[in-house]
Design a protein around this motif. Structure first.
Motif, PDB file in Angstrom:
ATOM      1  N   ASN A   1      -6.128   3.789   6.782  1.00 11.95           N
ATOM      2  CA  ASN A   1      -6.876   4.601   5.818  1.00 11.95           C
ATOM      3  C   ASN A   1      -7.512   3.746   4.729  1.00 11.95           C
TER       4      ASN A   1
ATOM      5  N   ILE B   1       0.852  -1.180   0.000  1.00 15.64           N
ATOM      6  CA  ILE B   1       0.000   0.000   0.000  1.00 15.64           C
ATOM      7  C   ILE B   1       0.896   1.241   0.000  1.00 15.64           C
TER       8      ILE B   1
ATOM      9  N   TYR C   1       2.245   4.710   0.894  1.00 20.77           N
ATOM     10  CA  TYR C   1       1.901   5.495   2.074  1.00 20.77           C
ATOM     11  C   TYR C   1       2.548   6.867   2.116  1.00 20.77           C
TER      12      TYR C   1
ATOM     13  N   PHE D   1       2.316   9.207   4.978  1.00 25.88           N
ATOM     14  CA  PHE D   1       1.791   8.440   6.096  1.00 25.88           C
ATOM     15  C   PHE D   1       2.751   7.334   6.491  1.00 25.88           C
TER      16      PHE D   1
ATOM     17  N   ALA E   1       3.312   3.407   7.419  1.00 26.77           N
ATOM     18  CA  ALA E   1       2.691   2.242   6.798  1.00 26.77           C
ATOM     19  C   ALA E   1       1.403   1.847   7.515  1.00 26.77           C
ATOM     20  N   GLN E   2       1.423   1.815   8.859  1.00 28.86           N
ATOM     21  CA  GLN E   2       0.226   1.420   9.595  1.00 28.86           C
ATOM     22  C   GLN E   2      -0.912   2.406   9.372  1.00 28.86           C
ATOM     23  N   GLU E   3      -0.596   3.676   9.334  1.00 26.44           N
ATOM     24  CA  GLU E   3      -1.627   4.686   9.105  1.00 26.44           C
ATOM     25  C   GLU E   3      -2.226   4.536   7.709  1.00 26.44           C
ATOM     26  N   ALA E   4      -1.397   4.170   6.739  1.00 23.67           N
ATOM     27  CA  ALA E   4      -1.897   3.953   5.386  1.00 23.67           C
ATOM     28  C   ALA E   4      -2.833   2.757   5.335  1.00 23.67           C
ATOM     29  N   ILE E   5      -2.501   1.698   6.077  1.00 24.81           N
ATOM     30  CA  ILE E   5      -3.379   0.523   6.140  1.00 24.81           C
ATOM     31  C   ILE E   5      -4.708   0.916   6.780  1.00 24.81           C
TER      32      ILE E   5
END
Length: 417
Positions: free
Chosen positions: A238, A225, A227, A230, A232-236
């Motif tokens: 989202n 994903i 990012y 962002f 990586a976790q925040e992109a997931i």
């Protein structure tokens, strides 16, 4: 009924009885009653059991107030006001008398001893997430059970799909996929995968399950994903929010259990902040399943009375570490380390410095529960060298403690060394 017709000439008419609050009489308290009573209890029936004796399980149902037990033999009039009766005794004469009373009172009667004399048959029944499957094959109960089992198993593992046709509430299912073997995902997790529109998967999730998904399902590799600004976790997070708000049924497929070093709660909190419902489906954690698959019990009578699961992704001397390694070194039980392959040398030295014996057995299980699984045995003193010489790579679960030396796998590993 026509004067020339006989009940056995016609198939049974299937129907679902709504017995909540209605009187049901069960005659006999043996094994047949023990099998049938739970479904009647679940249906909310007002159950009266008439029997001079009962199995311990049936006695427990009476003691808990789930049924009313008349501790005596059947007498004429026991079926008064009943809607349904189950005859489950070995006394043929008593069974005939109960059947006769039921016939006179027009009460549907099931006979465990003689299906042809009954006015009702009990189908082989199974349930899966709101669906009740009932199968009747006349006088062949084993075939009924086999067909029932095949349908229920198919619904549970997703090989038979029965998607909800009504409008679904957008949401996310946070599914623990287990340690790697696709057969070790829970039946609920597998069913939710079969109903998904979008699956966002971790690289450690059971990859073989993704190949089974229908072609319309969008599969997203969480590691890919984009990012940008962002994390990586925040992109997931989202991505989960975006697809759920688009009205999709989203499954977030994670390896192991979502809440065991899986950052699952971060995703739950992000969804909750957006008002998106989230279902959490626990998974089998690699911390216990992978050692078990390699023949190592994390606890064993007389050897270990506790086990501790620790993340090894941060070295013991790193200021970010939240682990009290000195305290762990003093424990006598089993230590299971996840994500610690590249830090195991520093971890072993710290445990030895804290008092753990250098000869303490250690096992490293790489790619546990998969076809590529392998086990490397060492000790705290030699494990760092073993990782290098045996080229152990993540993902691998590390087990430290005397349980490593328990069982036939330990003997074979010793011979290989």
């Amino acid at each position: 009924m026509s004067e020339h017709a006989h009940p056995s000439d016609h198939p049974a008419y299937p129907v679902g009885l709504r017995l909540a609050g209605r009187r049901v009489v069960v005659i006999g308290g043996g094994q047949v009653a023990q099998r049938r009573l739970p479904a009647l209890i679940a249906a909310g029936a007002d159950i009266v059991l008439v029997s001079p004796s009962a199995t311990p399980s049936v006695e427990a149902m009476a003691a808990s107030g789930e049924i009313h037990w008349e501790r005596r033999r059947y007498v004429e009039g026991d079926l008064a006001d009943a809607w349904y009766v189950l005859v489950a005794t070995a006394d043929t004469d008593a069974n005939e008398r109960v059947s006769a009373e039921a016939e006179r009172s027009r009460i549907w009667c099931v006979r465990s001893d003689d299906a042809s004399a009954a006015t009702a048959w009990t189908p082989a029944t199974g349930r899966s997430e709101g669906l009740t499957v009932a199968v009747l094959t006349g006088r062949d109960p084993r075939r009924s059970a086999a067909v029932r089992d095949a349908i229920v198993e198919g619904l549970r593992d997703g090989t038979i799909t029965a998607r909800h046709q009504r409008t679904r509430t957008p949401g996310v299912a946070l599914v623990g996929g287990g340690p790697g073997d696709p057969d070790l995902i829970t039946v609920r997790g597998r069913r939710l995968l079969a109903e998904a529109d979008v699956v966002i998967a971790d690289r450690l999730g059971p990859r073989d399950l993704l190949d089974e998904l229908p072609p319309h399902v969008e599969v997203i590799d969480a590691a890919k994903i984009p990012y940008g600004r962002f994390m990586a976790q925040e992109a997931i997070n989202n991505a989960l929010i975006e697809h759920a708000k688009a009205g999709k049924a989203v499954v977030r497929l994670k390896g192991g259990d979502p809440f065991v070093f899986g950052r699952g709660m971060e995703e739950v909190e992000a969804l909750a902040a957006e008002g998106i419902p989230c279902t959490v489906v626990p998974g089998i954690s690699s911390s216990i399943s992978v050692p078990g698959a390699a023949g190592i019990p994390v606890t064993h009578r007389g050897v270990a009375h506790e086990f501790t699961v620790v993340s090894g992704h941060v070295a013991p001397d790193d200021e970010r570490s939240l682990v009290d390694w000195a305290a762990l070194a003093q424990l006598r039980g089993t230590l299971v380390i996840l994500m610690g392959v590249d830090k195991i040398g520093a971890i072993a030295r710290t445990l030895i410095a804290g008092g753990r014996a250098p000869h303490t057995p250690v096992a490293l299980i790489q790619e546990g529960t998969t076809a590529a699984q392998r086990r490397v045995d060492a000790t705290l003193a030699t494990v760092a060298d073993a990782v290098t010489t045996e080229e152990v790579r993540p993902p691998a679960v590390i087990v430290i403690g005397e349980v490593v030396a328990v069982g036939p796998e330990a003997t074979r590993a010793h011979h290989r060394d």
